[in-house]
Design a protein around this motif. Sequence first.
Motif, PDB file in Angstrom:
ATOM      1  N   PHE A 151      20.938  45.492 -66.075  1.00  0.00           N
ATOM      2  CA  PHE A 151      19.379  45.852 -65.862  1.00  0.00           C
ATOM      3  C   PHE A 151      19.087  45.233 -64.481  1.00  0.00           C
ATOM      4  CE2 PHE A 151      19.145  45.679 -70.694  1.00  0.00           C
ATOM      5  CZ  PHE A 151      18.371  46.980 -70.600  1.00  0.00           C
ATOM      6  N   GLY A 152      19.834  44.198 -63.921  1.00  0.00           N
ATOM      7  CA  GLY A 152      19.319  43.982 -62.594  1.00  0.00           C
ATOM      8  C   GLY A 152      19.729  44.921 -61.416  1.00  0.00           C
ATOM      9  N   ILE A 153      20.501  45.882 -61.642  1.00  0.00           N
ATOM     10  CA  ILE A 153      20.989  46.973 -60.534  1.00  0.00           C
ATOM     11  C   ILE A 153      20.046  47.857 -60.854  1.00  0.00           C
ATOM     12  CG2 ILE A 153      22.447  48.344 -62.012  1.00  0.00           C
ATOM     13  CD1 ILE A 153      23.115  46.726 -58.509  1.00  0.00           C
ATOM     14  N   THR A 154      19.103  48.080 -61.711  1.00  0.00           N
ATOM     15  CA  THR A 154      18.206  49.229 -61.942  1.00  0.00           C
ATOM     16  C   THR A 154      16.892  49.090 -60.822  1.00  0.00           C
ATOM     17  OG1 THR A 154      16.704  47.756 -63.326  1.00  0.00           O
ATOM     18  CG2 THR A 154      18.331  49.388 -64.404  1.00  0.00           C
ATOM     19  N   SER A 155      16.756  48.044 -60.415  1.00  0.00           N
ATOM     20  CA  SER A 155      15.570  47.853 -59.322  1.00  0.00           C
ATOM     21  C   SER A 155      16.094  48.575 -58.089  1.00  0.00           C
ATOM     22  CB  SER A 155      15.160  46.589 -58.884  1.00  0.00           C
ATOM     23  OG  SER A 155      16.148  45.708 -58.833  1.00  0.00           O
ATOM     24  N   GLY A 156      17.288  48.275 -57.824  1.00  0.00           N
ATOM     25  CA  GLY A 156      18.213  48.899 -56.598  1.00  0.00           C
ATOM     26  C   GLY A 156      18.096  50.140 -56.525  1.00  0.00           C
ATOM     27  N   PHE A 157      18.857  50.695 -57.913  1.00  0.00           N
ATOM     28  CA  PHE A 157      18.751  52.132 -58.256  1.00  0.00           C
ATOM     29  C   PHE A 157      17.537  52.812 -57.977  1.00  0.00           C
ATOM     30  CE2 PHE A 157      18.683  55.849 -61.037  1.00  0.00           C
ATOM     31  CZ  PHE A 157      19.888  56.489 -60.526  1.00  0.00           C
ATOM     32  N   LEU A 158      16.314  52.394 -58.537  1.00  0.00           N
ATOM     33  CA  LEU A 158      15.043  52.792 -58.360  1.00  0.00           C
ATOM     34  C   LEU A 158      14.783  53.077 -56.896  1.00  0.00           C
ATOM     35  CD1 LEU A 158      13.213  51.025 -61.321  1.00  0.00           C
ATOM     36  CD2 LEU A 158      13.752  53.510 -61.094  1.00  0.00           C
ATOM     37  N   ALA A 159      15.015  51.886 -56.090  1.00  0.00           N
ATOM     38  CA  ALA A 159      14.747  52.066 -54.675  1.00  0.00           C
ATOM     39  C   ALA A 159      15.416  53.076 -53.983  1.00  0.00           C
ATOM     40  CB  ALA A 159      15.118  50.714 -54.134  1.00  0.00           C
ATOM     41  N   MET A 160      16.673  53.255 -54.419  1.00  0.00           N
ATOM     42  CA  MET A 160      17.458  54.210 -53.646  1.00  0.00           C
ATOM     43  C   MET A 160      17.306  55.691 -54.211  1.00  0.00           C
ATOM     44  SD  MET A 160      21.380  52.437 -53.583  1.00  0.00           S
ATOM     45  CE  MET A 160      21.431  51.881 -55.181  1.00  0.00           C
ATOM     46  N   THR A 161      16.934  55.821 -55.480  1.00  0.00           N
ATOM     47  CA  THR A 161      16.499  57.292 -55.907  1.00  0.00           C
ATOM     48  C   THR A 161      14.990  57.799 -55.283  1.00  0.00           C
ATOM     49  OG1 THR A 161      15.697  56.271 -57.957  1.00  0.00           O
ATOM     50  CG2 THR A 161      18.069  57.240 -57.878  1.00  0.00           C
ATOM     51  N   GLY A 162      14.251  56.623 -55.325  1.00  0.00           N
ATOM     52  CA  GLY A 162      12.860  56.771 -54.907  1.00  0.00           C
ATOM     53  C   GLY A 162      13.022  57.405 -53.225  1.00  0.00           C
ATOM     54  N   PHE A 163      13.875  56.814 -52.438  1.00  0.00           N
ATOM     55  CA  PHE A 163      14.125  56.955 -50.967  1.00  0.00           C
ATOM     56  C   PHE A 163      14.754  58.395 -50.931  1.00  0.00           C
ATOM     57  CE2 PHE A 163      16.396  55.807 -46.716  1.00  0.00           C
ATOM     58  CZ  PHE A 163      15.082  55.877 -46.331  1.00  0.00           C
ATOM     59  N   LEU A 164      15.472  58.765 -51.754  1.00  0.00           N
ATOM     60  CA  LEU A 164      16.119  60.250 -51.837  1.00  0.00           C
ATOM     61  C   LEU A 164      15.125  61.187 -51.984  1.00  0.00           C
ATOM     62  CD1 LEU A 164      19.529  59.802 -53.755  1.00  0.00           C
ATOM     63  CD2 LEU A 164      19.218  60.685 -51.575  1.00  0.00           C
ATOM     64  N   VAL A 165      14.306  60.869 -53.153  1.00  0.00           N
ATOM     65  CA  VAL A 165      13.262  61.788 -53.426  1.00  0.00           C
ATOM     66  C   VAL A 165      12.197  62.077 -52.172  1.00  0.00           C
ATOM     67  CG1 VAL A 165      11.108  62.259 -54.832  1.00  0.00           C
ATOM     68  CG2 VAL A 165      13.292  61.390 -55.882  1.00  0.00           C
ATOM     69  N   TYR A 166      11.945  60.812 -51.580  1.00  0.00           N
ATOM     70  CA  TYR A 166      11.010  60.785 -50.317  1.00  0.00           C
ATOM     71  C   TYR A 166      11.605  61.658 -49.222  1.00  0.00           C
ATOM     72  CZ  TYR A 166       8.817  59.181 -45.993  1.00  0.00           C
ATOM     73  OH  TYR A 166       8.115  59.377 -44.588  1.00  0.00           O
ATOM     74  N   LEU A 167      12.938  61.483 -49.008  1.00  0.00           N
ATOM     75  CA  LEU A 167      13.504  62.151 -47.714  1.00  0.00           C
ATOM     76  C   LEU A 167      13.453  63.684 -48.033  1.00  0.00           C
ATOM     77  CD1 LEU A 167      16.692  59.849 -47.342  1.00  0.00           C
ATOM     78  CD2 LEU A 167      14.667  60.208 -45.627  1.00  0.00           C
ATOM     79  N   LYS A 168      13.915  64.118 -49.465  1.00  0.00           N
ATOM     80  CA  LYS A 168      14.160  65.630 -49.731  1.00  0.00           C
ATOM     81  C   LYS A 168      12.444  66.171 -49.655  1.00  0.00           C
ATOM     82  CE  LYS A 168      16.987  67.668 -50.431  1.00  0.00           C
ATOM     83  NZ  LYS A 168      17.831  68.342 -49.540  1.00  0.00           N
ATOM     84  N   ARG A 169      11.677  65.529 -50.213  1.00  0.00           N
ATOM     85  CA  ARG A 169      10.455  65.885 -50.072  1.00  0.00           C
ATOM     86  C   ARG A 169       9.856  66.064 -48.664  1.00  0.00           C
ATOM     87  NH1 ARG A 169       5.484  63.033 -50.345  1.00  0.00           N
ATOM     88  NH2 ARG A 169       6.661  61.143 -51.136  1.00  0.00           N
ATOM     89  N   THR A 170      10.271  65.440 -47.725  1.00  0.00           N
ATOM     90  CA  THR A 170       9.877  65.280 -46.421  1.00  0.00           C
ATOM     91  C   THR A 170      10.496  65.963 -45.545  1.00  0.00           C
ATOM     92  OG1 THR A 170      10.357  63.065 -45.779  1.00  0.00           O
ATOM     93  CG2 THR A 170       8.311  63.195 -46.692  1.00  0.00           C
TER      94      THR A 170
END
Length: 443
Positions: free
Chosen positions: A346-365
């Motif tokens: 479960f600990g790796i999930t916060s890192g995964f969330l940060a990275m996928t969130g960053f991907l979404v932001y980069l694609k959106r912008t």
Amino acid sequence: MKKSQFWRKKMWSLHNWIGLYAGVVIALLSISGVVALFKVELDKTINPSLYKVVPKSEKITLTPIIDSLKSVYGHDTFNGIKFSEKPDESVVVWFFMNKSSFEFINWEIFIDPYSGKIVGERDYFTTFAYFIRHLHVRLYEGLLGRKIVGIAGLALLISTITGFWIYGGFMKKQFFGAIRKKNLRIVSADYHKLIGITSLFFNLVIAITGAWLGLQGWLQPIVMESGRPNKYHAIEKPLSQENDTKYSFSFEDAYATSRQLFPEFIPQTLVSSKDGSRSVSIYGTVPRTAFERESFVITLDKETFEELHRFDIRKASFGKKLFFIQESMHFGDWGGIWLKIIYAFFGITSGFLAMTGFLVYLKRTERKRKTDHNFTALKPLLIKWVLGILGTLILLAVLTQFYGMVLPSIIVITTFYSWLLFLIIREITRSIKRKILYSKEAI
């Protein structure tokens, strides 16, 4: 606009802002935290020659050996003894030496408890275990690093709450767990939502405890007395500080007495007083309790081995229990190796969330960013960030191995604050330029 839509828009904006500015730190803390869960096990695996000994029928008396080491390294530098956790493990003796304002050494001497032979020595500050701990707890920044980690914990807490708020609307429109294969942005967003809701409770626990541990220096004086609640504070001090550090007593008798007076207690570390109180404190744990390691304490008189103080968390106030449950809940080191494995998952999930969130932001912008002359495509941008972070971590690890903690910490402090100062100056300059441009357009 409806009130609910207004607040959802605000939550979305806050969620995106936190993810953008704190995401990299949260990802780094997530990955380093997973490794830090197993720092003791990894240290013993990497250094079997230091820890492993051949068990025999009886252990020898180590007190004369430790006293001789104190004479060599200095009585005032003696920091404590780490008892063997298993029959086939060595005893560790610590000496903390402050050679100068910029040079600190935490010297560890490993002793075979059956033969008395010194099986190895090292500076703990040059070890991988210290590197990963210092990275996760302080981001290798000695001045405000722990506070920055605490602020990152608050960022994770707010991000988790706002993410759940935002996701509530999607739950009505999309089946939970469904991953749409439309494009990278949609796939990343769906995985972001799925992992976020699955790990919601865990990330709330990690965020709350991480924020407390990081900001403890600021928060603790507000909610309770400063200092660790299990510390022994002597009223009478029968010895001078010099005589106290040189006072010889049987470490084995201190260990045995603590077990006799407190049968449930498992001693782990012994610390001798240096303040003239003529006391020895034995720190340990009590099985089947979910408190921080070595938080139970029994303190004895060095001369008579009379009990001077006992800290049994089970009988302590709610505030003190809360104090000692934070770190155990954060690192999961109270439930054995299997709990640590669950924590790692479960600990790796916060890192995964940060990275996928960053991907979404980069694609959106992406379309907007393409108008910038400094535009970098997604793949090379991610490669640059990953290689930059990995290169920095490898450099710190190598420097730690050869120079201990001070030089890498100085490098991190100077580069971090220089970078922060650069960002502040850049933003102020941009703000001034925008105001000048708007003023000219108005004219």
